[in-house]
Motif scaffolding. Structure first.
Motif, PDB file in Angstrom:
ATOM      1  N   VAL A  64       0.822  -1.218   0.000  1.00 31.74           N
ATOM      2  CA  VAL A  64       0.000   0.000   0.000  1.00 31.74           C
ATOM      3  C   VAL A  64       0.854   1.265   0.000  1.00 31.74           C
ATOM      4  CG1 VAL A  64      -1.618   1.330   1.427  1.00 31.74           C
ATOM      5  CG2 VAL A  64      -2.026  -1.103   1.020  1.00 31.74           C
ATOM      6  N   LEU A  65       1.994   1.226   0.657  1.00 32.43           N
ATOM      7  CA  LEU A  65       2.890   2.378   0.716  1.00 32.43           C
ATOM      8  C   LEU A  65       3.733   2.368  -0.563  1.00 32.43           C
ATOM      9  CD1 LEU A  65       3.497   4.543   2.982  1.00 32.43           C
ATOM     10  CD2 LEU A  65       5.545   3.231   3.446  1.00 32.43           C
ATOM     11  N   ARG A  66       3.255   3.077  -1.587  1.00 29.76           N
ATOM     12  CA  ARG A  66       3.858   2.964  -2.926  1.00 29.76           C
ATOM     13  C   ARG A  66       4.110   4.343  -3.520  1.00 29.76           C
ATOM     14  NH1 ARG A  66       0.241   0.113  -7.153  1.00 29.76           N
ATOM     15  NH2 ARG A  66       0.869   1.365  -8.923  1.00 29.76           N
ATOM     16  N   ILE A  67       5.373   4.626  -3.781  1.00 30.82           N
ATOM     17  CA  ILE A  67       5.751   5.937  -4.301  1.00 30.82           C
ATOM     18  C   ILE A  67       5.097   6.191  -5.658  1.00 30.82           C
ATOM     19  CG2 ILE A  67       7.858   5.090  -5.426  1.00 30.82           C
ATOM     20  CD1 ILE A  67       9.170   7.774  -4.511  1.00 30.82           C
ATOM     21  N   GLY A  68       4.611   7.399  -5.839  1.00 33.18           N
ATOM     22  CA  GLY A  68       3.955   7.776  -7.068  1.00 33.18           C
ATOM     23  C   GLY A  68       2.499   7.372  -7.130  1.00 33.18           C
ATOM     24  N   ARG A  69       2.053   6.576  -6.170  1.00 31.95           N
ATOM     25  CA  ARG A  69       0.658   6.104  -6.153  1.00 31.95           C
ATOM     26  C   ARG A  69      -0.069   6.535  -4.883  1.00 31.95           C
ATOM     27  NH1 ARG A  69      -3.890   5.284  -6.013  1.00 31.95           N
ATOM     28  NH2 ARG A  69      -5.121   3.538  -6.855  1.00 31.95           N
ATOM     29  N   THR A  70       0.530   6.279  -3.720  1.00 31.72           N
ATOM     30  CA  THR A  70      -0.112   6.696  -2.473  1.00 31.72           C
ATOM     31  C   THR A  70       0.678   7.809  -1.766  1.00 31.72           C
ATOM     32  OG1 THR A  70       0.985   4.883  -1.277  1.00 31.72           O
ATOM     33  CG2 THR A  70      -1.255   4.490  -2.084  1.00 31.72           C
ATOM     34  N   PHE A  71       1.872   8.093  -2.252  1.00 25.40           N
ATOM     35  CA  PHE A  71       2.628   9.236  -1.729  1.00 25.40           C
ATOM     36  C   PHE A  71       3.642   9.671  -2.775  1.00 25.40           C
ATOM     37  CE2 PHE A  71       5.550   5.825  -0.769  1.00 25.40           C
ATOM     38  CZ  PHE A  71       6.810   6.403  -0.899  1.00 25.40           C
ATOM     39  N   VAL A  72       4.103  10.909  -2.631  1.00 24.78           N
ATOM     40  CA  VAL A  72       5.188  11.422  -3.471  1.00 24.78           C
ATOM     41  C   VAL A  72       6.279  11.962  -2.566  1.00 24.78           C
ATOM     42  CG1 VAL A  72       3.769  11.961  -5.486  1.00 24.78           C
ATOM     43  CG2 VAL A  72       4.031  13.664  -3.677  1.00 24.78           C
ATOM     44  N   THR A 107       9.017  14.857  -1.847  1.00 24.82           N
ATOM     45  CA  THR A 107       9.276  16.259  -2.149  1.00 24.82           C
ATOM     46  C   THR A 107      10.521  16.694  -1.388  1.00 24.82           C
ATOM     47  OG1 THR A 107       8.097  17.284  -0.283  1.00 24.82           O
ATOM     48  CG2 THR A 107       6.759  16.547  -2.169  1.00 24.82           C
ATOM     49  N   PRO A 108      11.070  17.868  -1.695  1.00 25.18           N
ATOM     50  CA  PRO A 108      12.230  18.350  -0.938  1.00 25.18           C
ATOM     51  C   PRO A 108      11.960  18.470   0.557  1.00 25.18           C
ATOM     52  CG  PRO A 108      11.959  19.612  -2.957  1.00 25.18           C
ATOM     53  CD  PRO A 108      10.745  18.747  -2.835  1.00 25.18           C
ATOM     54  N   ASP A 109      10.663  18.586   0.921  1.00 23.28           N
ATOM     55  CA  ASP A 109      10.310  18.720   2.334  1.00 23.28           C
ATOM     56  C   ASP A 109       9.871  17.403   2.962  1.00 23.28           C
ATOM     57  OD1 ASP A 109      10.760  21.520   2.331  1.00 23.28           O
ATOM     58  OD2 ASP A 109       8.803  21.814   1.391  1.00 23.28           O
ATOM     59  N   GLY A 110       9.988  16.328   2.221  1.00 22.48           N
ATOM     60  CA  GLY A 110       9.586  15.032   2.756  1.00 22.48           C
ATOM     61  C   GLY A 110       8.472  14.405   1.950  1.00 22.48           C
ATOM     62  N   LYS A 111       7.961  13.278   2.421  1.00 27.38           N
ATOM     63  CA  LYS A 111       6.917  12.542   1.724  1.00 27.38           C
ATOM     64  C   LYS A 111       5.553  13.192   1.964  1.00 27.38           C
ATOM     65  CE  LYS A 111       9.289   8.077   1.801  1.00 27.38           C
ATOM     66  NZ  LYS A 111      10.586   8.602   2.282  1.00 27.38           N
ATOM     67  N   HIS A 158       2.973   6.644  11.588  1.00 28.05           N
ATOM     68  CA  HIS A 158       3.798   7.301  10.574  1.00 28.05           C
ATOM     69  C   HIS A 158       3.484   6.760   9.181  1.00 28.05           C
ATOM     70  CE1 HIS A 158       7.237   9.588   9.095  1.00 28.05           C
ATOM     71  NE2 HIS A 158       7.569   8.518   8.385  1.00 28.05           N
ATOM     72  N   VAL A 159       3.302   5.447   9.062  1.00 32.26           N
ATOM     73  CA  VAL A 159       2.967   4.842   7.773  1.00 32.26           C
ATOM     74  C   VAL A 159       1.684   5.436   7.221  1.00 32.26           C
ATOM     75  CG1 VAL A 159       2.050   2.710   6.760  1.00 32.26           C
ATOM     76  CG2 VAL A 159       4.190   2.652   8.033  1.00 32.26           C
ATOM     77  N   LEU A 160       0.649   5.499   8.045  1.00 36.17           N
ATOM     78  CA  LEU A 160      -0.638   6.012   7.580  1.00 36.17           C
ATOM     79  C   LEU A 160      -0.555   7.500   7.258  1.00 36.17           C
ATOM     80  CD1 LEU A 160      -2.935   4.038  10.035  1.00 36.17           C
ATOM     81  CD2 LEU A 160      -2.686   3.654   7.568  1.00 36.17           C
ATOM     82  N   HIS A 161       0.191   8.240   8.064  1.00 35.27           N
ATOM     83  CA  HIS A 161       0.367   9.672   7.787  1.00 35.27           C
ATOM     84  C   HIS A 161       1.080   9.869   6.454  1.00 35.27           C
ATOM     85  CE1 HIS A 161       2.357  13.649   8.077  1.00 35.27           C
ATOM     86  NE2 HIS A 161       1.214  13.994   8.647  1.00 35.27           N
ATOM     87  N   THR A 162       2.021   8.999   6.134  1.00 35.96           N
ATOM     88  CA  THR A 162       2.777   9.112   4.886  1.00 35.96           C
ATOM     89  C   THR A 162       1.867   9.037   3.666  1.00 35.96           C
ATOM     90  OG1 THR A 162       4.784   8.194   5.881  1.00 35.96           O
ATOM     91  CG2 THR A 162       4.610   8.046   3.483  1.00 35.96           C
ATOM     92  N   ILE A 163       0.784   8.251   3.746  1.00 39.03           N
ATOM     93  CA  ILE A 163      -0.109   8.136   2.595  1.00 39.03           C
ATOM     94  C   ILE A 163      -1.301   9.090   2.700  1.00 39.03           C
ATOM     95  CG2 ILE A 163       0.599   5.785   2.075  1.00 39.03           C
ATOM     96  CD1 ILE A 163      -1.918   4.753   3.421  1.00 39.03           C
TER      97      ILE A 163
END
Length: 202
Positions: free
Chosen positions: A106-114, A116-120, A156-161
């Motif tokens: 579920v934690l997948r870059i470009g799909r559930t999070f991106v 950035t210079p300031d973090g995910k 943290h995982v859930l916040h990331t997405i």
């Protein structure tokens, strides 16, 4: 109609004490119109992360690859829910392997999070989550005799997405006392009543 995603993470699946407490409550709310999607994570329900998936997820542009089919199904279940109920044991101070595998899909870059210079930055819509945690001993409060890496990690995982509305309920001990089960039931009812009322007004 409210839609609930229920993740059962115990290796005992529906036979776990938490699942047996939850099942009649979920049946009650399903009868009231809440649509429950149950995902039992133990056993051979999820394939281990494959070389194909690992290569696809790190490829530029992440082409539309069949390696993502399982990931897309899990993310879709999450996206189409109005709330999430997670019933999980604490294994070796953190999440069990079954829940960790779900997270890895579920934690997948470009799909559930991106990134950035300031973090995910999460790409999913925020929604309420209630996590019931069974642990062999106290892991929170003054009586804690073991560390708790599950709570900060999962938060943290859930916040990331993109999901920040997370509550935890702890059931400690091999046989949690009655007041802990009573508190858990109250929290589950409160959570589902809120979810149901929000779904009705949507």
């Amino acid at each position: 109609m409210a839609r609930l995603l229920y993740l059962e993470c115990s290796p005992h699946a529906g036979r776990s004490a938490g699942a047996q407490m939850l099942r009649p409550i979920l049946d009650e709310f399903e009868a009231k119109g809440v649509r429950v999607t149950t995902r039992i994570l133990s056993g051979p329900t999820l394939e281990p992360i494959s070389t194909h998936y690992a290569r696809a997820i790190t490829s530029p542009g992440q082409p539309n690859d069949n390696a993502f089919a399982g990931s897309e199904q899990l993310i879709g279940e999450l996206e189409h829910s109005d709330g999430v109920l997670i019933n999980t044991p604490m294994h070796n101070f953190t999440v069990p392997a079954a829940l960790k595998l779900w997270i890895d899909y579920v934690l997948r870059i470009g799909r559930t999070f991106v990134s950035t210079p300031d973090g995910k930055v999460g790409l999913l819509q925020d929604k309420p989550v209630l996590v019931l945690v069974r642990s062999g001993g106290a892991c929170t409060g003054d009586d804690a005799r073991q560390p708790d890496f599950l709570t900060p990690y999962l938060r943290h995982v859930l916040h990331t997405i993109g999901i920040g509305s997370v509550q935890f309920n702890y059931l400690a001990g091999r046989e949690p006392p009655d007041h802990m089960w009573a508190d858990a039931r109250r929290n589950v009812y409160s959570f589902l009543n809120l979810l149901s009322s929000n779904g009705a007004s949507a």
